[in-house]
Design an enzyme around this catalytic site. Structure first.
Site, PDB file in Angstrom:
ATOM      1  N   THR A 168       0.682  -1.270  -0.019  1.00 27.88           N
ATOM      2  CA  THR A 168      -0.023  -0.119  -0.075  1.00 27.88           C
ATOM      3  C   THR A 168       0.703   1.323   0.036  1.00 27.88           C
ATOM      4  O   THR A 168       1.816   1.380   0.916  1.00 27.88           O
ATOM      5  CB  THR A 168      -1.092  -0.011   1.268  1.00 27.88           C
ATOM      6  OG1 THR A 168      -1.750  -1.260   1.100  1.00 27.88           O
ATOM      7  CG2 THR A 168      -1.743   1.316   1.332  1.00 27.88           C
ATOM      8  N   LYS A 230      -0.855  -0.917  -4.262  1.00 26.78           N
ATOM      9  CA  LYS A 230      -2.263  -0.408  -3.796  1.00 26.78           C
ATOM     10  C   LYS A 230      -2.362   0.952  -3.586  1.00 26.78           C
ATOM     11  O   LYS A 230      -1.444   1.424  -2.718  1.00 26.78           O
ATOM     12  CB  LYS A 230      -2.882  -1.275  -2.872  1.00 26.78           C
ATOM     13  CG  LYS A 230      -4.094  -0.813  -2.269  1.00 26.78           C
ATOM     14  CD  LYS A 230      -4.750  -1.865  -1.244  1.00 26.78           C
ATOM     15  CE  LYS A 230      -6.209  -1.213  -0.844  1.00 26.78           C
ATOM     16  NZ  LYS A 230      -6.159  -0.144   0.229  1.00 26.78           N
TER      17      LYS A 230
HETATM   18  C1  FNR Z   1      -9.291   0.118   5.082  1.00 27.24           C
HETATM   19  N1  FNR Z   1      -8.375  -0.045   3.749  1.00 27.24           N
HETATM   20  C2  FNR Z   1      -7.226  -0.629   4.022  1.00 27.24           C
HETATM   21  N2  FNR Z   1      -6.266  -0.493   2.862  1.00 27.24           N
HETATM   22  C3  FNR Z   1      -4.973  -1.134   3.180  1.00 27.24           C
HETATM   23  O1  FNR Z   1      -4.292  -1.100   2.304  1.00 27.24           O
HETATM   24  N3  FNR Z   1      -4.765  -1.516   4.536  1.00 27.24           N
HETATM   25  C4  FNR Z   1      -5.473  -1.465   5.411  1.00 27.24           C
HETATM   26  O2  FNR Z   1      -5.086  -1.988   6.828  1.00 27.24           O
HETATM   27  C5  FNR Z   1      -6.675  -1.010   5.264  1.00 27.24           C
HETATM   28  N4  FNR Z   1      -7.580  -0.997   6.381  1.00 27.24           N
HETATM   29  C6  FNR Z   1      -9.051  -0.374   6.284  1.00 27.24           C
HETATM   30  C7  FNR Z   1      -9.729  -0.095   7.162  1.00 27.24           C
HETATM   31  C8  FNR Z   1     -10.892   0.232   7.176  1.00 27.24           C
HETATM   32  C9  FNR Z   1     -11.700   0.077   8.311  1.00 27.24           C
HETATM   33  C10 FNR Z   1     -11.455   0.348   5.837  1.00 27.24           C
HETATM   34  C11 FNR Z   1     -12.921   0.905   5.669  1.00 27.24           C
HETATM   35  C12 FNR Z   1     -10.418   0.376   4.797  1.00 27.24           C
HETATM   36  C13 FNR Z   1      -8.803   0.423   2.570  1.00 27.24           C
HETATM   37  C14 FNR Z   1      -9.481  -0.783   1.747  1.00 27.24           C
HETATM   38  O3  FNR Z   1      -8.329  -1.703   1.678  1.00 27.24           O
HETATM   39  C15 FNR Z   1     -10.194  -0.175   0.324  1.00 27.24           C
HETATM   40  O4  FNR Z   1      -9.296   0.428  -0.060  1.00 27.24           O
HETATM   41  C16 FNR Z   1     -11.354   0.643   0.778  1.00 27.24           C
HETATM   42  O5  FNR Z   1     -11.986   0.089   1.921  1.00 27.24           O
HETATM   43  C17 FNR Z   1     -12.203   0.722  -0.599  1.00 27.24           C
HETATM   44  O6  FNR Z   1     -13.401   1.478  -0.216  1.00 27.24           O
HETATM   45  P1  FNR Z   1     -14.636   0.778  -0.233  1.00 27.24           P
HETATM   46  O7  FNR Z   1     -14.849  -0.632  -0.696  1.00 27.24           O
HETATM   47  O8  FNR Z   1     -14.519   0.546   1.497  1.00 27.24           O
HETATM   48  O9  FNR Z   1     -15.742   1.875  -0.497  1.00 27.24           O
END
Ligand code: FNR
Ligand code: LAC
Length: 364
Positions: A168, A230
């Site tokens: 990420t 990502k």
């Molecule tokens: C995330 N996301 C995320 N991404 C990542 O690379 N590592 C992580 O630990 C997290 N943690 C995380 C926690 C929570 C509570 C959320 C809502 C999101 C981002 C996730 O991978 C993704 O990019 C988004 O959630 C996509 O959007 P939608 O589907 O929630 O609209």
């Protein structure tokens, strides 16, 4: 018109779409967990934009096509998966239900789809591997300032059957998320709030925010696992990623949780997919704002190979653990199949921009 109003569903059986599941989940989560899961950064402009953009895109179906046999399967890493809808990495599933990632990973296995575990998981990679059995699983990496620690983790992941690293890159620091602060006003730290605070502590104190593109060379030097990036927003970064020889990218903005006012995931996908259309063997995924089967179709029409969903699976977990997550995927899958059939499409490869209506209204 009370009869026509949507009520808050009382259980999963009363949930017919992801919005219903979200409503039910809101009644189940603690206020700290809800703030953390639900929230975006700043004024949440990007959070809303991720969602709203899908409603603005008009589908353009073909008729009189035999759609009696629709195939939603997709091949990733030589594995045939049931659908192009995958689990985005999301931190701390145990804020939603006691078994946390063990439940979501089991659901992913049962639904035959791809599971991506977060570095900030609340179950260990070994526990998740056991629950996910021989499912296809990836690991999302936040790099530790001490690279030896990250290296150890990666070597362990290889042993545990994870088959890709998802690095990420849109979170060198945490986004400015006000809901988390507001949820804590005037309160002693509760246990769930404490784990959320620890999560932000990791961003500040442990995570490396100093690396640049050379990190891909380092990752390649220590592992043979495939590498995805990502959080790509721009065409130029997508092209560098490809140059660096990663297997693919996630186009998205971390679900609107990082830099507010960036474009929606779908808006960013369009130019990136165009610029990369001739690259064979370079996967472009979209994550952000997917709540309906028609959204999945639109993302694929604009060039995504598949989509990842974040919050919907957390809502599912909060509503019913493994069963709740399965319900989320069943709903999205069934909506997606209906959309394919009504558009006159049988296979994922047939989905393209010709199914999007682009004419503007003439001036009268
Ligand atoms: C995330 N996301 C995320 N991404 C990542 O690379 N590592 C992580 O630990 C997290 N943690 C995380 C926690 C929570 C509570 C959320 C809502 C999101 C981002 C996730 O991978 C993704 O990019 C988004 O959630 C996509 O959007 P939608 O589907 O929630 O609209
Ligand atoms: C988040 C991190 C953990 O979005 O990626 O909260």
């Amino acid at each position: 018109m009370e009869k026509l109003e949507k009520k808050i569903p009382r259980n999963l059986n009363e949930c017919f779409n992801i919005d219903d599941i979200e409503k039910l989940a809101i009644t189940k989560l603690s206020k700290h967990s809800l703030a953390y899961y639900y929230g975006g950064s700043g004024d949440e402009i990007t959070l809303r934009r991720n969602r709203n953009i899908f409603n603005k895109i008009k589908l353009y179906p073909k008729v009189l096509v035999n759609v009696s046999e629709t195939d939603t399967s997709i091949i990733i890493q030589n594995r045939k998966l049931a659908m192009p809808i995958f689990f985005a990495p999301a931190a701390m599933h145990r804020l939603a239900c006691p078994s946390g990632e063990k439940d979501s990973a089991k659901a992913a296995f049962e639904m035959n789809t791809l599971y991506c575990l977060s570095t900030h998981s609340s179950c260990t990679p070994s526990e998740v591997a056991a629950a996910n059995k021989n499912g296809l699983r990836w690991y999302q990496l936040y790099l530790n300032k001490n690279r030896d620690i990250s290296k150890k983790v990666i070597l362990k992941l290889e042993e545990l059957g994870y088959s890709a690293i998802v690095l990420t890159v849109d979170a060198p620091v945490a986004g400015y998320r006000e809901r988390d602060h507001r949820a804590r006003i005037g309160e002693e730290e509760l246990s769930d709030s404490a784990s959320i605070i620890a999560n932000f502590g990791f961003f500040k104190n442990i995570q490396d925010s100093s690396f640049e593109w050379e990190i891909i060379d380092w990752l390649k030097s220590i592992t043979k696992l495939e590498i995805y990036i990502k959080g790509i927003h721009r065409v130029d970064d997508a092209l560098i990623a490809r140059e660096k020889g990663v297997k693919g990218i996630f186009v998205g903005n971390h679900g609107g949780r990082q830099l507010d006012t960036v474009p929606s995931a779908l808006e960013m996908l369009i130019p990136i997919a165009k610029a990369c259309k001739d690259f064979k063997d370079f996967d472009i995924f979209l994550d952000g704002g997917i709540r309906r089967g028609v959204d999945v179709f639109k993302a694929l029409a604009f060039g995504a190979k598949a989509v990842f969903i974040g919050r919907p699976l957390l809502w599912g977990l909060a509503c019913g653990g493994e069963q709740g997550v399965k319900r989320v995927f069943e709903i999205l899958m069934s909506e997606f199949i209906t959309c394919m059939k009504l558009c006159g499409v049988n296979k994922l490869e047939e989905i393209n921009e010709s199914y999007i209506f682009k004419e503007k209204l003439p001036k009268f």
